[in-house]
Design an enzyme around this catalytic site. Structure first.
Site, PDB file in Angstrom:
ATOM      1  N   TYR A  48       0.818  -1.215   0.000  1.00  0.00           N
ATOM      2  CA  TYR A  48       0.000   0.000   0.000  1.00  0.00           C
ATOM      3  C   TYR A  48       0.849   1.262   0.000  1.00  0.00           C
ATOM      4  CZ  TYR A  48      -2.989  -3.768   1.528  1.00  0.00           C
ATOM      5  OH  TYR A  48      -3.625  -4.971   1.621  1.00  0.00           O
ATOM      6  N   TYR A 180     -13.081  -7.085   4.664  1.00  0.00           N
ATOM      7  CA  TYR A 180     -11.836  -7.115   3.892  1.00  0.00           C
ATOM      8  C   TYR A 180     -11.588  -8.551   3.460  1.00  0.00           C
ATOM      9  CZ  TYR A 180      -7.028  -7.018   2.439  1.00  0.00           C
ATOM     10  OH  TYR A 180      -5.886  -7.165   1.683  1.00  0.00           O
ATOM     11  N   ASP A 281     -14.813 -16.317   5.256  1.00  0.00           N
ATOM     12  CA  ASP A 281     -13.399 -15.995   5.091  1.00  0.00           C
ATOM     13  C   ASP A 281     -12.771 -15.990   6.491  1.00  0.00           C
ATOM     14  OD1 ASP A 281     -10.931 -14.804   4.862  1.00  0.00           O
ATOM     15  OD2 ASP A 281     -11.590 -13.206   3.509  1.00  0.00           O
ATOM     16  N   LYS A 310      -3.128 -16.916   6.359  1.00  0.00           N
ATOM     17  CA  LYS A 310      -2.363 -16.229   7.413  1.00  0.00           C
ATOM     18  C   LYS A 310      -1.661 -17.193   8.383  1.00  0.00           C
ATOM     19  CE  LYS A 310      -3.773 -11.544   7.074  1.00  0.00           C
ATOM     20  NZ  LYS A 310      -4.984 -11.123   6.352  1.00  0.00           N
TER      21      LYS A 310
HETATM   22  C1  PLP Z   1      -5.311 -10.932   4.905  1.00  0.00           C
HETATM   23  C2  PLP Z   1      -6.664 -11.324   4.502  1.00  0.00           C
HETATM   24  C3  PLP Z   1      -6.940 -11.738   3.189  1.00  0.00           C
HETATM   25  C4  PLP Z   1      -5.898 -11.724   2.101  1.00  0.00           C
HETATM   26  O1  PLP Z   1      -4.862 -12.633   2.334  1.00  0.00           O
HETATM   27  P1  PLP Z   1      -3.463 -12.428   1.561  1.00  0.00           P
HETATM   28  O2  PLP Z   1      -2.668 -13.627   1.974  1.00  0.00           O
HETATM   29  O3  PLP Z   1      -2.905 -11.135   2.054  1.00  0.00           O
HETATM   30  O4  PLP Z   1      -3.750 -12.403   0.121  1.00  0.00           O
HETATM   31  C5  PLP Z   1      -8.234 -12.116   2.889  1.00  0.00           C
HETATM   32  N1  PLP Z   1      -9.200 -12.112   3.820  1.00  0.00           N
HETATM   33  C6  PLP Z   1      -8.962 -11.739   5.093  1.00  0.00           C
HETATM   34  C7  PLP Z   1     -10.071 -11.784   6.088  1.00  0.00           C
HETATM   35  C8  PLP Z   1      -7.698 -11.323   5.471  1.00  0.00           C
HETATM   36  O5  PLP Z   1      -7.485 -10.914   6.726  1.00  0.00           O
END
Ligand code: PLP
Length: 460
Positions: A48, A180, A281, A310
């Site tokens: 960013y 997000y 997610d 993550k």
């Molecule tokens: C970090 C994140 C993503 C994206 O993951 P990247 O490995 O950075 O592409 C998607 N969804 C959520 C909820 C996240 O916290």
């Protein structure tokens, strides 16, 4: 046997010297910090960030346990306690002997082979483990190379499911504001359309259906008016919506907001009634961060598709996974095009998969619930002081997540400096100073992190 591990001190104490320092020739000569900074500024994008960069990044030389070791002292500190777990991934801390061993063992067998037409134990073991530990209906695993890609795959699965079922018009997504889901195109389209980082693209992205953000508060009673509006919105768009996608319980990078698990049960019911798939997610919330192994566990519901990432590899390598039910998998297979048309070059990477399995075993082999609760209690007591600071509008803690919300955009440079002065690494954003410490963070370090969050909130 792994070496004994003290999270306060970290794993092997001394970082490995560069080969050039010990007379070898296989590694290049290290740069001096000034040189490194100049080259970084000239050539290297940061997340960013503009090019060239405006903020001077700190140079990390090595990391061990919960500490980042800087190449030179900054604000009088050479070591920083990491309050961020490297964007929420390094739950076991750095340089962990068990994860190092998993990496080394796999490195000597193979770092990578293609996954088309080939398979291997690390990927099979990891996928099987993920099926075991996630809600029961999730039976099939697509190993992706980042969180964003796992969300792309989730979206592709859902759209293709409906296409195969003869309903190709069901190709939009529905979500609530404040979310997000990553930085690639489809994930961007379901990020919060305002205030997020992707506002710029609002005209170019696929137009999705947005509900209001879920009302605040993990413990708050669900708001019947909100529930009714949510159901109505899903019903009104059910003919064109393939899936509802949300972050369960905690909206992370969209604003670090917590909501009642009851809303997830509402989504599950509405989706079942209205023939819409449900995607959770769990990239940020998975692997214990919110106090349950997966945040869906707070609500006792299971999605049709779930993304994890993550903390999956304990923060060692990039890997994520998309899990789905047999209904979704079989639905796709019944279609005109019976395959899922996705296959990254580094799919199922054995090195990442081996570390991921070791990381999951390490987590489940300890009282992780107790550790997360211990950190949560430490954050609650240590951050209480923040409530009295001028400019602070809210202090909230859930699992091992502590958030201080300000009434103004944080001055990132000033806030970072204040935290570093306390010997802590934080990365505030928007109006938020927050922490997600590694689960191995000792009580004293949790309090140090809290002092840094307060200092950052005061000076940012
Ligand atoms: C970090 C994140 C993503 C994206 O993951 P990247 O490995 O950075 O592409 C998607 N969804 C959520 C909820 C996240 O916290």
């Amino acid at each position: 046997m792994p070496e004994p591990y003290d999270p306060e001190l970290g794993g092997p104490a001394e970082p490995k010297p560069y080969a050039s320092e010990i007379g070898g020739s296989s590694e290049p000569k290290p740069y001096a910090p000034d040189e490194l900074r100049a080259l970084d500024r000239a050539h290297v994008w940061h997340p960013y960030g503009p090019m060239p960069g405006r903020q001077e990044p700190l140079i990390v030389e090595s990391a061990s346990g919960v500490r980042l070791r800087l190449a030179e002292p900054v604000e009088g500190q050479r070591e920083l306690v990491d309050g961020m777990s490297s964007w929420w991934s390094a739950v076991h801390g750095y340089n962990h002997p068990v994860l190092n061993e998993a990496a080394r063992g796999q490195l000597d067998r193979m770092s990578h082979v293609m996954f088309g037409g080939l398979t291997h134990e690390p990927a099979v073991r990891l996928a099987t483990r993920l099926v075991e530990i996630t809600p029961e209906p999730l039976q099939h695993v697509f190993l992706a190379d980042s969180g964003s890609v796992s969300v792309e795959v989730a979206v592709k699965m859902c759209l293709q499911y409906w296409r195969s079922a003869g309903r190709p018009e069901k190709r939009r997504l529905l979500t609530w504001r404040g979310g997000y889901h990553g930085d690639t195109w489809q994930p961007m389209s379901v990020c919060d359309p305002e205030g997020g980082m992707h506002e710029l693209w609002s005209g170019a992205l696929p137009r999705q259906v947005f509900a209001d953000a879920p009302p605040d508060g993990f413990d708050a009673e669900p708001d019947p008016a909100y529930v009714a509006r949510l159901r109505e919105l899903i019903a009104a768009h059910a003919d064109e919506v393939a899936a509802v996608i949300v972050e369960p319980v905690v909206q992370g990078a969209g604003g670090m907001r917590f909501h009642s698990p009851a809303y997830l049960r509402v989504l599950r019911e509405a989706c079942d009634e209205l023939d819409v798939l449900l995607v959770f997610d769990e990239i940020a919330t998975g692997f214990g961060r919110t106090g349950k192994l997966f945040a869906a566990g707070h609500a006792g519901v299971s999605p049709d598709v779930m993304c994890v990432g993550k903390a999956l590899t304990g923060g060692y390598l990039t890997m994520a996974a998309t899990l789905c039910t047999s209904r979704v998998a079989e639905g796709i297979s019944r279609g005109e095009v019976p395959v899922l048309a996705h296959g990254p070059t580094f799919m199922g990477n054995p090195l990442a998969a081996s570390i991921a399995s070791a990381s999951v075993d390490l987590l489940l082999g300890q009282d992780w619930e107790g550790e997360v609760a211990r950190i949560g209690a430490g954050l609650r007591s240590g951050l209480a002081a923040a409530s009295d600071l001028p400019g602070v509008v809210d202090v909230r803690v859930l699992g091992a997540i502590g958030v201080v919300q300000l009434d103004h955009e944080v001055d990132m440079a000033a806030a970072t400096r204040a935290a570093v002065r306390e010997g802590v690494w934080l990365r505030p954003f928007r109006d938020l100073v927050y922490t997600m410490p590694p689960y191995v963070t000792g009580d004293d370090d949790v309090q140090r992190i809290c002092r840094a969050v307060c200092a950052a909130a005061r000076e940012g």
